[in-house]
Design a protein around this motif. Structure first.
Motif, PDB file in Angstrom:
ATOM      1  N   UNK A  35       1.008  -1.160  -0.201  1.00 28.73           N
ATOM      2  CA  UNK A  35       0.012   0.098   0.087  1.00 28.73           C
ATOM      3  C   UNK A  35       0.808   1.310  -0.217  1.00 28.73           C
ATOM      4  N   UNK A  36       0.397   2.342  -0.070  1.00 31.69           N
ATOM      5  CA  UNK A  36       0.800   3.585  -0.011  1.00 31.69           C
ATOM      6  C   UNK A  36       0.550   4.105   1.566  1.00 31.69           C
ATOM      7  N   UNK A  37       1.794   3.821   2.169  1.00 33.71           N
ATOM      8  CA  UNK A  37       1.621   4.143   3.522  1.00 33.71           C
ATOM      9  C   UNK A  37       1.429   5.543   4.033  1.00 33.71           C
ATOM     10  N   UNK A  38       0.627   5.809   5.294  1.00 36.66           N
ATOM     11  CA  UNK A  38       0.215   7.252   5.811  1.00 36.66           C
ATOM     12  C   UNK A  38       1.697   8.046   5.849  1.00 36.66           C
ATOM     13  N   UNK A  39       2.823   7.352   6.453  1.00 36.85           N
ATOM     14  CA  UNK A  39       3.758   7.985   6.700  1.00 36.85           C
ATOM     15  C   UNK A  39       4.560   8.487   5.333  1.00 36.85           C
ATOM     16  N   UNK A  40       4.230   8.116   4.320  1.00 37.03           N
ATOM     17  CA  UNK A  40       4.793   8.664   2.900  1.00 37.03           C
ATOM     18  C   UNK A  40       3.831   9.534   2.156  1.00 37.03           C
ATOM     19  N   UNK A  41       2.980  10.144   2.851  1.00 38.80           N
ATOM     20  CA  UNK A  41       1.793  10.984   2.254  1.00 38.80           C
ATOM     21  C   UNK A  41       2.186  12.445   2.868  1.00 38.80           C
ATOM     22  N   UNK A  42       1.960  13.373   2.139  1.00 38.61           N
ATOM     23  CA  UNK A  42       1.815  14.698   2.809  1.00 38.61           C
ATOM     24  C   UNK A  42       0.294  14.970   3.135  1.00 38.61           C
ATOM     25  N   UNK A  43      -0.048  15.450   4.176  1.00 44.13           N
ATOM     26  CA  UNK A  43      -1.293  15.674   4.753  1.00 44.13           C
ATOM     27  C   UNK A  43      -1.656  16.870   5.257  1.00 44.13           C
ATOM     28  N   UNK A  44      -0.573  17.573   5.584  1.00 42.90           N
ATOM     29  CA  UNK A  44      -0.903  18.682   6.338  1.00 42.90           C
ATOM     30  C   UNK A  44      -0.783  19.804   5.297  1.00 42.90           C
ATOM     31  N   UNK A  45      -1.736  20.989   5.476  1.00 37.92           N
ATOM     32  CA  UNK A  45      -1.864  22.246   4.541  1.00 37.92           C
ATOM     33  C   UNK A  45      -0.463  22.899   4.636  1.00 37.92           C
ATOM     34  N   UNK A  46       0.246  23.127   5.817  1.00 42.36           N
ATOM     35  CA  UNK A  46       1.495  23.936   5.791  1.00 42.36           C
ATOM     36  C   UNK A  46       2.515  23.107   4.949  1.00 42.36           C
ATOM     37  N   UNK A  47       2.456  21.707   4.995  1.00 38.56           N
ATOM     38  CA  UNK A  47       3.401  21.173   4.390  1.00 38.56           C
ATOM     39  C   UNK A  47       3.347  21.276   2.771  1.00 38.56           C
ATOM     40  N   UNK A  48       2.048  21.260   2.430  1.00 40.28           N
ATOM     41  CA  UNK A  48       1.953  21.646   0.908  1.00 40.28           C
ATOM     42  C   UNK A  48       2.297  22.847   0.508  1.00 40.28           C
ATOM     43  N   UNK A  49       1.857  23.950   1.552  1.00 39.43           N
ATOM     44  CA  UNK A  49       2.465  25.293   1.204  1.00 39.43           C
ATOM     45  C   UNK A  49       3.937  25.633   1.417  1.00 39.43           C
TER      46      UNK A  49
END
Length: 185
Positions: A35-49
């Protein structure tokens, strides 16, 4: 008399194992451990910004890839009181699909295609970086093999650029400037 649904028998058995997912040449269902693990995903708006403001871009035919090299293992700064820093090593991937590209069904289809392409081409030992992938409208009509090739190429370019950046030393704006003494007036 009951009506039968094509592809299913009247005995309650289904043939999900026989046909590939979607039936239109899409990938077959994956095993649970890939699977695509949660730890390998960007989730927070601040991280995207942070990726958008501080990062660089790579353009391809059906997507734009933004990337930013993390200075420490976690995405956030250690003095951040909002959340503790989690030690994440390697790439963290996020997807953003604009509403201008279509309704929710279309946007979710784009994200599913990208997620699967990322899962299939995940680099073995990537740099500590955050990556945001923005698809273009052409992603829907592109062949899945082409999408996989574009994602793979983007990962190669990101690794090359970040390896070159690390070898070159500090960034332009962070280089120390020699102190000059002002002449007495």
């Amino acid at each position: 008399m009951t009506a039968s649904v094509p592809g299913e028998s009247n005995h309650g058995e289904s043939n999900h194992d026989v046909l590939p997912r979607g039936g239109r040449g899409e990938a077959a269902p994956r095993s649970g451990n890939a699977a695509f693990p949660r730890s390998a995903r960007l989730l927070r708006h601040a991280d995207f910004e942070r990726v958008y403001k501080l990062g660089r871009r790579h353009f391809s035919a059906s997507m734009t890839v933004f990337y930013w090299q993390r200075t420490e293992a976690g995405g956030a700064k250690p003095d951040s009181a909002k959340s503790p820093v989690k030690s994440v090593i390697g790439l963290r991937i996020g997807f953003t699909v604009s509403r201008a590209l279509g309704g929710a069904v279309v946007r979710n289809r784009m994200k599913r295609r990208l997620r699967e392409a990322v899962r299939l081409t995940w680099p073995a030992a990537g740099a500590n970086a955050d990556v945001v992938i923005n698809p273009k409208k052409s992603l829907l009509t592109a062949d899945f093999e082409a999408v996989v090739n574009e994602v793979s190429r983007a990962f190669v370019v990101i690794e090359q650029k970040l390896a070159g950046k690390a070898a070159a030393g500090p960034e332009r704006g962070l280089q120390e400037k020699p102190h000059r003494l002002k002449p007495p007036q």
